[in-house]
Design an enzyme around this catalytic site. Structure first.
Site, PDB file in Angstrom:
ATOM      1  N   PRO A  35       0.831  -1.208   0.000  1.00 34.06           N
ATOM      2  CA  PRO A  35       0.000   0.000   0.000  1.00 34.06           C
ATOM      3  C   PRO A  35       0.865   1.257   0.000  1.00 34.06           C
ATOM      4  O   PRO A  35       1.828   1.363   0.762  1.00 34.06           O
ATOM      5  CB  PRO A  35      -0.804  -0.135   1.283  1.00 34.06           C
ATOM      6  CG  PRO A  35      -0.847  -1.590   1.553  1.00 34.06           C
ATOM      7  CD  PRO A  35       0.469  -2.127   1.080  1.00 34.06           C
ATOM      8  N   GLU A  36       0.518   2.199  -0.853  1.00 33.61           N
ATOM      9  CA  GLU A  36       1.222   3.472  -0.866  1.00 33.61           C
ATOM     10  C   GLU A  36       0.442   4.464  -0.015  1.00 33.61           C
ATOM     11  O   GLU A  36      -0.604   4.138   0.565  1.00 33.61           O
ATOM     12  CB  GLU A  36       1.437   3.932  -2.308  1.00 33.61           C
ATOM     13  CG  GLU A  36       2.229   2.889  -3.097  1.00 33.61           C
ATOM     14  CD  GLU A  36       2.834   3.367  -4.411  1.00 33.61           C
ATOM     15  OE1 GLU A  36       3.137   4.581  -4.528  1.00 33.61           O
ATOM     16  OE2 GLU A  36       3.035   2.538  -5.315  1.00 33.61           O
ATOM     17  N   LYS A  44       3.360   5.411   4.945  1.00 31.34           N
ATOM     18  CA  LYS A  44       2.799   4.066   4.846  1.00 31.34           C
ATOM     19  C   LYS A  44       2.452   3.477   6.218  1.00 31.34           C
ATOM     20  O   LYS A  44       2.152   2.280   6.312  1.00 31.34           O
ATOM     21  CB  LYS A  44       3.785   3.152   4.119  1.00 31.34           C
ATOM     22  CG  LYS A  44       4.087   3.598   2.687  1.00 31.34           C
ATOM     23  CD  LYS A  44       5.101   2.673   2.030  1.00 31.34           C
ATOM     24  CE  LYS A  44       5.423   3.134   0.613  1.00 31.34           C
ATOM     25  NZ  LYS A  44       6.400   2.237  -0.055  1.00 31.34           N
ATOM     26  N   ASN A  87       6.259   2.059  -5.476  1.00 29.50           N
ATOM     27  CA  ASN A  87       6.705   1.758  -6.828  1.00 29.50           C
ATOM     28  C   ASN A  87       5.908   2.485  -7.911  1.00 29.50           C
ATOM     29  O   ASN A  87       6.460   2.956  -8.896  1.00 29.50           O
ATOM     30  CB  ASN A  87       6.638   0.247  -7.062  1.00 29.50           C
ATOM     31  CG  ASN A  87       7.971  -0.327  -7.467  1.00 29.50           C
ATOM     32  OD1 ASN A  87       9.003   0.271  -7.203  1.00 29.50           O
ATOM     33  ND2 ASN A  87       7.957  -1.476  -8.103  1.00 29.50           N
ATOM     34  N   ARG A  93      13.612  -3.391  -6.386  1.00 32.25           N
ATOM     35  CA  ARG A  93      12.236  -3.102  -6.777  1.00 32.25           C
ATOM     36  C   ARG A  93      12.191  -2.812  -8.276  1.00 32.25           C
ATOM     37  O   ARG A  93      13.178  -2.362  -8.871  1.00 32.25           O
ATOM     38  CB  ARG A  93      11.684  -1.895  -6.012  1.00 32.25           C
ATOM     39  CG  ARG A  93      11.650  -2.058  -4.497  1.00 32.25           C
ATOM     40  CD  ARG A  93      10.668  -3.127  -4.051  1.00 32.25           C
ATOM     41  NE  ARG A  93       9.313  -2.824  -4.445  1.00 32.25           N
ATOM     42  CZ  ARG A  93       8.485  -2.035  -3.744  1.00 32.25           C
ATOM     43  NH1 ARG A  93       8.909  -1.451  -2.628  1.00 32.25           N
ATOM     44  NH2 ARG A  93       7.255  -1.838  -4.153  1.00 32.25           N
TER      45      ARG A  93
END
Length: 334
Positions: A2-3, A52, A231, A324
């Site tokens: 989750p961002e 976050k 991301n 990532r």
């Protein structure tokens, strides 16, 4: 993972349904049994999101810190009063997108890509529902047949009022902190546009970026530099700035760093409002509806490896940086 927009939406959901109420706390899974016992019976006094991470304050200066990580999710069920500051389930948003597309008269917009969808959260009303809040799950219907709802799967923590239930599954962190410990945790985090003064946050962000020789793509993911970017937002912010992701932070012009922060302010607000990481500009109402319904129509470069850039036609590149995935256009961001 989750961002930032998702965690702010979760915090607002808690604020609407739990603040001011005593909670029954339990750990059906057993892994948070001692912490749940300390929380049990206390009144929730406030709830805050920083990047976050979410911080829930219970009476007695006891703080619950939750970081969902890659696999965590909150499931809400029961009688839910939905925060009026986030988009409604019937699509009547009453706001505009980045460049002024008026959606106030649109009908339902539903997401089939697995993000928090507009169907997950409704207008301010009380309803019997079951809503999962994480980056990769959607709302589910609840027939209201049993209360409290049966425990399903591995629930780390259950918080229960007379009418509302919140189940936490699979978090990276679920810990209790004193006020001093909570403040120390927050002090280590970079600025969040929705926490404190955004102007001060901009100055902190600019200073942190421009003193480092680390690639800007890594700095944007460093939660000590800026809170909440993951991301998706990382790739989209860099593309929108036409910035090469490998540029060292100290070599990025100050004006560009400030533009990155201000774009993050704008995109985060849209994400909190709608529940979607919408990063496209200049869309017609039809294009906007399509983008809200399908992730593939929502982003400039993210998840588009090998597909032509929407601007120049060059194939979007996928590479790994900092363990990532990074998506970018080698021409527009040269």
């Amino acid at each position: 993972m989750p961002e930032g927009h998702s965690v702010h939406r979760i915090a607002r959901q808690f604020a609407s349904n739990f603040v001011g109420k005593p909670v029954a706390a339990s750990s059906p899974q057993g892994r948070f049994a001692e912490g749940a016992a300390l929380l049990d019976g206390r009144t929730v006094e406030s709830v805050h999101a920083v990047g976050k991470q979410m911080f829930l304050e219970a009476e007695g200066a006891l703080w619950l810190r939750v970081h969902l990580g890659l696999y965590g999710a909150w499931d809400f069920s029961g009688e839910i009063l939905v925060d009026p500051t986030i988009a409604s389930a019937n699509g009547r948003m009453g706001q505009t997108n980045q460049r002024g597309t008026d959606l106030s008269e649109q009908t339902a917009i539903l997401d089939d890509a697995g993000e928090n969808s507009l169907s997950s959260i409704g207008a301010p009303r009380r309803t019997r529902v079951h809503v999962r809040m994480s980056e990769a799950t959607k709302g589910l219907a609840d027939d209201g047949a049993e209360w409290p709802p049966p425990v399903v799967g591995q629930v780390r923590l259950r918080l229960l009022t007379d009418t509302t239930c919140a189940d936490l599954r699979g978090p990276t962190a679920c810990v209790l902190q004193t006020t001093d410990e909570m403040l120390a945790t927050v002090a280590k985090l970079g600025p969040d546009p929705l926490v404190g003064d955004a102007g001060e946050g901009e100055e902190r962000f600019v200073a942190a970026v421009r003193r480092r020789g680390v690639p800007i793509a890594l700095l944007l993911m460093d939660q000590a530099v800026v809170s909440g970017i993951g991301n998706v937002y990382r790739a989209e912010l860099l593309f929108r700035a036409r910035l090469n992701p490998h540029t060292p932070g100290r070599d990025v012009p100050e004006a560009t760093v400030r533009a990155l922060w201000r774009d993050w302010v704008r995109l985060l607000a849209i994400g909190v409002e709608t529940g979607q990481m919408m990063t496209m500009d200049d869309l017609t109402p039809e294009q906007y509806r399509a983008a809200m319904a399908h992730r593939d129509d929502r982003h400039w470069v993210y998840h588009r490896a090998g597909l032509p850039c929407r601007i120049c036609g060059t194939d979007i590149v996928l590479e790994e940086i900092g363990a990532r995935k990074l998506y970018w256009c080698p021409r527009c961001q040269a």
